[in-house]
Design a protein around this motif. Structure first.
Motif, short mmCIF file in Angstrom:
data_model
loop_
_atom_site.label_atom_id
_atom_site.label_comp_id
_atom_site.label_asym_id
_atom_site.label_seq_id
_atom_site.Cartn_x
_atom_site.Cartn_y
_atom_site.Cartn_z
N SER A 36 0.71 -1.22 0.05
CA SER A 36 -0.19 0.09 0.06
C SER A 36 0.69 1.28 -0.02
CB SER A 36 -0.95 -0.15 1.33
OG SER A 36 -1.89 1.20 1.22
N VAL A 37 0.68 2.05 -0.87
CA VAL A 37 1.27 3.44 -1.02
C VAL A 37 0.35 4.67 -1.05
CG1 VAL A 37 2.74 5.00 -2.53
CG2 VAL A 37 3.30 2.62 -2.33
N TRP A 38 0.66 5.62 -0.08
CA TRP A 38 0.27 6.86 -0.14
C TRP A 38 0.75 8.19 -0.56
CZ3 TRP A 38 -4.83 7.89 2.35
CH2 TRP A 38 -5.36 6.48 3.19
N PHE A 39 0.06 8.85 -1.29
CA PHE A 39 0.92 9.74 -2.07
C PHE A 39 -0.01 11.13 -1.86
CE2 PHE A 39 0.97 12.06 -6.17
CZ PHE A 39 2.58 12.35 -6.30
N ARG A 40 0.60 11.97 -1.49
CA ARG A 40 0.14 13.63 -1.52
C ARG A 40 1.11 14.67 -1.53
NH1 ARG A 40 2.55 12.97 3.59
NH2 ARG A 40 3.02 15.21 4.51
N SER A 41 0.65 15.75 -1.86
CA SER A 41 1.50 16.95 -2.16
C SER A 41 1.22 18.07 -1.26
CB SER A 41 1.28 17.45 -3.76
OG SER A 41 -0.01 18.00 -3.58
N GLU A 42 2.13 18.76 -0.90
CA GLU A 42 2.07 19.86 0.24
C GLU A 42 2.82 21.15 -0.39
OE1 GLU A 42 3.07 20.19 4.69
OE2 GLU A 42 2.28 18.45 4.10
N PRO A 43 1.82 22.09 -0.65
CA PRO A 43 0.38 22.26 -0.60
C PRO A 43 -0.15 21.46 -1.86
CG PRO A 43 1.43 24.32 -1.70
CD PRO A 43 2.50 23.44 -1.20
N PRO A 44 -1.45 21.20 -1.56
CA PRO A 44 -2.12 20.45 -2.85
C PRO A 44 -1.95 21.03 -4.05
CG PRO A 44 -3.46 20.56 -0.85
CD PRO A 44 -2.46 21.50 -0.47
N VAL A 45 -1.68 20.31 -5.07
CA VAL A 45 -1.51 20.74 -6.47
C VAL A 45 -2.67 20.06 -7.48
CG1 VAL A 45 0.81 21.58 -6.15
CG2 VAL A 45 0.36 19.26 -7.02
N ARG A 46 -2.94 20.65 -8.42
CA ARG A 46 -3.93 20.00 -9.45
C ARG A 46 -3.38 18.59 -9.81
NH1 ARG A 46 -4.25 20.20 -15.20
NH2 ARG A 46 -6.23 19.34 -15.88
N THR A 47 -4.22 17.27 -9.55
CA THR A 47 -3.79 16.20 -9.68
C THR A 47 -5.08 15.26 -10.21
OG1 THR A 47 -2.09 16.33 -8.04
CG2 THR A 47 -2.78 14.01 -8.59
N TRP A 48 -4.70 14.36 -11.26
CA TRP A 48 -5.66 13.54 -11.71
C TRP A 48 -5.15 12.23 -12.08
CZ3 TRP A 48 -3.06 17.30 -14.21
CH2 TRP A 48 -2.72 16.68 -15.56
N GLY A 49 -5.97 11.11 -12.38
CA GLY A 49 -5.52 10.03 -12.88
C GLY A 49 -5.81 9.79 -14.47
N GLU A 50 -4.86 9.15 -15.02
CA GLU A 50 -4.76 8.97 -16.42
C GLU A 50 -3.87 7.92 -17.05
OE1 GLU A 50 -2.76 11.59 -20.30
OE2 GLU A 50 -4.08 12.57 -18.61
N ASP A 51 -4.20 7.08 -17.68
CA ASP A 51 -3.60 5.81 -18.07
C ASP A 51 -2.98 5.02 -16.91
OD1 ASP A 51 -4.17 6.38 -20.74
OD2 ASP A 51 -2.41 7.81 -20.98
N ASN A 52 -3.82 4.87 -16.07
CA ASN A 52 -3.23 4.10 -14.87
C ASN A 52 -2.07 4.67 -14.39
OD1 ASN A 52 -5.07 1.81 -14.76
ND2 ASN A 52 -3.98 0.72 -16.38
N SER A 53 -1.84 6.03 -14.06
CA SER A 53 -0.88 6.75 -13.77
C SER A 53 -1.75 7.86 -12.81
CB SER A 53 0.06 7.33 -14.67
OG SER A 53 0.46 6.39 -15.39
N THR A 54 -0.89 8.73 -11.87
CA THR A 54 -1.37 9.73 -11.20
C THR A 54 -0.64 11.17 -11.70
OG1 THR A 54 -1.92 8.47 -9.21
CG2 THR A 54 -1.72 10.84 -9.27
#
Length: 605
Positions: A148-166
């Motif tokens: 299990s892997v958690w992924f975050r940004s600080e501060p939050p930035v625009r993020t979306w899923g595409e082609d089995n990628s983040t």
């Protein structure tokens, strides 16, 4: 496109490590240990096998960073991109672990305004398993089986899923910082407490500098020595003190070839040289931890002594192939585990006894049970040193009477004799004449059967005309004095016949090779450092220094060395970074420093 091996830089947390390329892509990362399955395996496949790239969005600007370097005295990597619109820095590191492994990547604007992009493509089990990704409290969590892997940004930035990628996109301006944190944990356990990336950066820098400040080496080439020591520390598995031979598996010894092995384990062959480098540079705690690992690993039936063990001392390292990975530069097969663990290599008995003798002679308090283990190993060796074996280089051809293996059998008996001569009250003192007799017998056997008087050189194995760079260690271990004509002749012959553009191969792979494998390999960097040592010992210090400086030039831009080097193509080869190469660098620098100190002021000129 496959990046050159030397385009990578190492990050790690003293339990595992990753490789970051000059293009800003983290292409290799094993979690949670050095020998765990990789969640980023682009290094041995392609982008679909997992990677994490952060770089400017403009392809022309973001292809490769402009420059990069480690922060002095640390394993914190800073990569700079200078673009038409501004300059940006990416800081990559792994804080020393508390509970869970974290990879932190901080993007910092230096000047102007730069549009940045992040592509995270997780693939567990060496690029084989696509995880299920979902949102949770604004972060993303990827899960597949035990991982299990958690992924975050600080501060939050625009993020979306595409082609089995983040994917993420964001601008940075001068002074703005955006941090990304990737945290692994076992999927059946609760999420670890999130780390503060900016506080972790400060703490990591303090941790590394506190460690490097303990280095007592003040001789020439201090920067290179310090970087090599940091690399050795980074390859150390902190819970046990075991030192992995390299961070990777299956980086080839020949591009497109089959000589691809898993080096994420601990080799006994490295023990004496590693211990010596740590003791000589002031890292007593690391030397104690390495000796403790060694004693735990070799405990048991002397007949079962292995050439390598897992980083926690594991004995079973089954070898298998990963057919879904095409291999670095199409060098297949990709292997995990290492079948050489089952080989008979008699030299390891000498290396263990030599290491423990060195520890005792350096003032490390000995343990009663440790000497009992050594006596048991020596009893076994006395009955078995006459046997052929696979030798230091783990050949996968027939067993032979390798000269280096016999020399190390001599070392085992010699160190036992020296130990009992220094302290006749120790257990086994009544057998000192027995060990002297064994030492003399082995010596006579090697000189009679392993030396070619016609050519004036020791050979690779009894009855052979082939040479082996391991014979360069004969004066270092004390088998013969450096001024013995047989030693000088061996050094000259190895340099002449195994030399390649000034560096040295382990042995010849031409014709029917002793190792039973097709193809070729590069110059072996550890052996090239041994040649520099041998040149110095045989009275040629200027040649030794010139070779050492040639080897320093082989390092990549952040001071790292792989296992081998192709001097024709100017490419590093083999697993990376390689502990054995960096141990060689440290020990040769120590040798040259002693020579300079003995020569007095002005000697370096």
């Amino acid at each position: 496109m496959t990046q050159p091996i030397e385009d990578y830089a190492l990050i790690g947390d003293l339990m595992t490590s990753g490789l970051v390329g000059r293009d800003g892509s983290l292409d290799w990362l094993c979690l949670p240990r050095f020998d765990s399955g990789a969640c980023f395996a682009r290094l041995l496949g392609d982008e679909e096998n997992g990677h994490w790239r952060i770089a400017p969005l403009d392809a022309a600007d973001g292809e490769r960073c402009t420059r990069r370097a480690y922060v002095d005295g640390s394993l914190i990597l800073e990569s700079y991109w200078e673009t038409d619109t501004g300059t940006v820095k990416v800081i990559d590191f792994m804080p020393q672990r508390d509970v869970a492994p974290d990879v932190i990547r901080i993007v910092e604007g230096v000047s102007g305004r730069v549009r940045m992009g992040s592509t995270l493509r997780l693939r567990f089990d060496y690029g084989h398993v696509v995880p299920w990704v979902r949102r949770s409290d604004g972060d993303r969590v990827a899960v597949a089986g035990p991982d299990s892997v958690w992924f975050r940004s600080e501060p939050p930035v625009r993020t979306w899923g595409e082609d089995n990628s983040t994917r993420s996109q964001f601008p940075v301006t001068a002074g703005r910082r955006v941090a990304f944190v990737l945290t692994w944990h076992a999927s059946h356990e609760p999420r670890p407490e999130p780390v503060d990336p900016f506080a972790a950066l400060e703490q990591s820098l303090a941790d590394w500098r506190e460690w490097t400040d303990r280095c007592r080496y003040e001789g020439p080439y201090r920067e290179a020595v310090t970087r090599s020591l940091i690399t050795l520390k980074a390859l150390t598995y902190a819970p046990t003190g075991g030192i992995a031979a390299a961070a990777t598996t299956s980086l080839p010894e020949e591009l497109g070839g089959v000589r691809n092995w898993d080096y994420r384990y601990c080799w006994l062959r490295d023990s004496t040289l590693t211990l010596g480098s740590l003791l000589s540079t002031g890292f007593l705690d690391e030397a104690l931890a390495w000796r403790a690992w060694l004693l735990r690993a070799v405990a048991g039936d002397p007949a079962d002594l292995q050439i390598m063990y897992g980083i926690a001392g594991e004995r079973r390292i089954p070898e298998s192939e990963l057919p879904w990975l095409r291999g670095y530069a199409s060098s297949a097969p990709v292997r995990v585990g290492n079948a050489a663990v089952d080989q008979l290599q008699l030299d390891v008995y000498g290396e263990v006894l030599d290491s423990l003798y060195l520890a005792r002679a350096s003032g490390i308090p000995s343990e009663h049970h440790a000497w009992r283990i050594q006596l048991a190993l020596l009893d076994f060796l006395e009955q078995n040193w006459h046997r052929p074996d696979e030798g230091l280089w783990e050949v996968r051809g027939p067993r032979r009477h390798f000269v280096h293996s016999k020399v190390m059998a001599w070392v085992a008996a010699d160190r036992a004799v020296r130990t009992l001569e220094r302290d006749p009250s120790m257990a086994g003192a009544e057998d000192v004449e027995r060990w002297r007799a064994m030492r003399d017998e082995v010596h006579r056997d090697v000189c009679a059967r392993g030396y070619d008087p016609e050519r004036g050189t020791f050979t690779q194995y009894y009855g052979s005309r082939e040479l082996d760079a391991a014979t360069l260690l004969i004066p270092r271990v004390g088998f013969l004095p450096p001024d013995d004509p047989r030693v000088v002749g061996t050094v000259d012959a190895v340099r002449e016949e195994l030399g390649r553009s000034g560096l040295v191969r382990r042995y010849s792979t031409e014709g029917p090779s002793v190792d039973g494998l097709p193809g070729d390999e590069g110059a072996f960097l550890a052996c090239s450092f041994w040649l520099a040592d041998a040149l110095h010992l045989t009275g040629r210090p200027k040649e030794a220094r010139a070779l050492f400086e040639r080897l320093l030039a082989v390092r990549n831009d952040v001071g790292l060395l792989a296992e081998e080097y192709d001097p024709v193509a100017g490419r590093q080869l083999g697993n990376f970074p390689q502990a054995f190469s960096h141990v060689g660098l440290v020990n040769t620098a120590l040798t040259l420093a002693r020579e300079e100190a003995e020569a007095g002021p002005g000697a370096a000129g």
